[in-house]
Design a protein around this motif. Sequence first.
Motif, PDB file in Angstrom:
ATOM      1  N   VAL A 108       0.797  -1.229   0.000  1.00 17.52           N
ATOM      2  CA  VAL A 108       0.000   0.000   0.000  1.00 17.52           C
ATOM      3  C   VAL A 108       0.827   1.276   0.000  1.00 17.52           C
ATOM      4  CG1 VAL A 108      -1.913  -1.132   1.172  1.00 17.52           C
ATOM      5  CG2 VAL A 108      -0.157   0.042   2.521  1.00 17.52           C
ATOM      6  N   GLY A 109       2.158   1.162   0.016  1.00 23.64           N
ATOM      7  CA  GLY A 109       2.980   2.365   0.146  1.00 23.64           C
ATOM      8  C   GLY A 109       2.776   2.949   1.536  1.00 23.64           C
ATOM      9  N   ARG A 110       2.289   4.182   1.598  1.00 25.87           N
ATOM     10  CA  ARG A 110       1.912   4.820   2.874  1.00 25.87           C
ATOM     11  C   ARG A 110       0.487   5.315   2.741  1.00 25.87           C
ATOM     12  NH1 ARG A 110       6.899   8.845   3.571  1.00 25.87           N
ATOM     13  NH2 ARG A 110       6.893   8.640   1.324  1.00 25.87           N
ATOM     14  N   ARG A 111      -0.380   4.863   3.630  1.00 30.58           N
ATOM     15  CA  ARG A 111      -1.783   5.264   3.558  1.00 30.58           C
ATOM     16  C   ARG A 111      -2.248   5.738   4.930  1.00 30.58           C
ATOM     17  NH1 ARG A 111      -5.695   0.638   2.341  1.00 30.58           N
ATOM     18  NH2 ARG A 111      -5.606   0.459   4.581  1.00 30.58           N
ATOM     19  N   PHE A 112      -2.706   6.978   4.997  1.00 27.30           N
ATOM     20  CA  PHE A 112      -3.236   7.570   6.227  1.00 27.30           C
ATOM     21  C   PHE A 112      -4.698   7.922   6.003  1.00 27.30           C
ATOM     22  CE2 PHE A 112      -3.722  11.698   8.687  1.00 27.30           C
ATOM     23  CZ  PHE A 112      -4.036  11.065   9.874  1.00 27.30           C
ATOM     24  N   GLN A 113      -5.560   7.425   6.892  1.00 22.65           N
ATOM     25  CA  GLN A 113      -6.991   7.691   6.789  1.00 22.65           C
ATOM     26  C   GLN A 113      -7.543   8.055   8.165  1.00 22.65           C
ATOM     27  OE1 GLN A 113      -7.820   3.748   5.013  1.00 22.65           O
ATOM     28  NE2 GLN A 113      -8.793   4.880   3.363  1.00 22.65           N
ATOM     29  N   VAL A 114      -8.593   8.876   8.165  1.00 23.48           N
ATOM     30  CA  VAL A 114      -9.306   9.207   9.393  1.00 23.48           C
ATOM     31  C   VAL A 114     -10.741   8.758   9.197  1.00 23.48           C
ATOM     32  CG1 VAL A 114     -10.028  11.038  10.971  1.00 23.48           C
ATOM     33  CG2 VAL A 114      -7.802  11.192   9.821  1.00 23.48           C
ATOM     34  N   PHE A 115     -11.253   7.982  10.161  1.00 23.97           N
ATOM     35  CA  PHE A 115     -12.617   7.472  10.089  1.00 23.97           C
ATOM     36  C   PHE A 115     -13.441   8.005  11.249  1.00 23.97           C
ATOM     37  CE2 PHE A 115     -10.016   4.230   8.010  1.00 23.97           C
ATOM     38  CZ  PHE A 115     -10.703   4.042   6.817  1.00 23.97           C
ATOM     39  N   ASP A 116     -14.627   8.467  10.955  1.00 26.20           N
ATOM     40  CA  ASP A 116     -15.579   8.951  11.966  1.00 26.20           C
ATOM     41  C   ASP A 116     -16.324   7.725  12.506  1.00 26.20           C
ATOM     42  OD1 ASP A 116     -17.675  10.027  13.432  1.00 26.20           O
ATOM     43  OD2 ASP A 116     -18.282  11.438  11.871  1.00 26.20           O
ATOM     44  N   ARG A 117     -16.158   7.448  13.798  1.00 24.87           N
ATOM     45  CA  ARG A 117     -16.812   6.290  14.411  1.00 24.87           C
ATOM     46  C   ARG A 117     -18.142   6.647  15.071  1.00 24.87           C
ATOM     47  NH1 ARG A 117     -13.020   2.475  17.695  1.00 24.87           N
ATOM     48  NH2 ARG A 117     -15.068   1.573  17.861  1.00 24.87           N
ATOM     49  N   GLY A 118     -18.482   7.929  15.079  1.00 22.53           N
ATOM     50  CA  GLY A 118     -19.768   8.318  15.644  1.00 22.53           C
ATOM     51  C   GLY A 118     -19.604   9.254  16.835  1.00 22.53           C
ATOM     52  N   PRO A 119     -20.749   9.673  17.398  1.00 26.74           N
ATOM     53  CA  PRO A 119     -20.707  10.656  18.489  1.00 26.74           C
ATOM     54  C   PRO A 119     -20.075  10.091  19.758  1.00 26.74           C
ATOM     55  CG  PRO A 119     -22.973   9.990  17.981  1.00 26.74           C
ATOM     56  CD  PRO A 119     -22.094   9.311  17.004  1.00 26.74           C
ATOM     57  N   VAL A 120     -19.466  10.989  20.518  1.00 27.30           N
ATOM     58  CA  VAL A 120     -18.930  10.626  21.823  1.00 27.30           C
ATOM     59  C   VAL A 120     -20.124  10.464  22.755  1.00 27.30           C
ATOM     60  CG1 VAL A 120     -17.537  11.404  23.762  1.00 27.30           C
ATOM     61  CG2 VAL A 120     -16.777  11.856  21.421  1.00 27.30           C
ATOM     62  N   VAL A 121     -20.216   9.334  23.426  1.00 33.09           N
ATOM     63  CA  VAL A 121     -21.341   9.097  24.330  1.00 33.09           C
ATOM     64  C   VAL A 121     -20.859   8.961  25.756  1.00 33.09           C
ATOM     65  CG1 VAL A 121     -23.562   7.952  24.271  1.00 33.09           C
ATOM     66  CG2 VAL A 121     -21.931   7.388  22.553  1.00 33.09           C
TER      67      VAL A 121
END
Length: 121
Positions: A108-121
């Motif tokens: 994959v070379g270098r792969r940086f991703q940010v994922f939204d997991r949902g609201p802080v509860v």
Amino acid sequence: YEQQVEFLLPTDRLCDFDFKVSLSANGVPWESTANRTEWSFCFQLDNQDIPHSGGNFIAYGAWQTFQIIHTSEVPAGRHTARLRCWLQNGVPPHFHYVGDDSLGRQWVGRRFQVFDRGPVV
């Protein structure tokens, strides 16, 4: 500093910061264990290190793939995420990317991703 990404969150959210990298020690044949690379990094949010989010990848001659995911609370608003990377030890890394589907896109070379997991509860 590399792989900067900007995003907007409507509320306080949990986010996954995901870094996947394929590398080997530069200039070393794959069968060699004589030399190594130790490539280190830290996830950053808004130009500040995210506490306890760093890691390092140690590789020799063989091509290896590593992944680290760090989950963090991120407040509502506009943000910038990026990686702070450096050579910790050894020889510089050689990054491997192959986009050919016949190889399953395993390098994959270098792969940086940010994922939204949902609201802080």
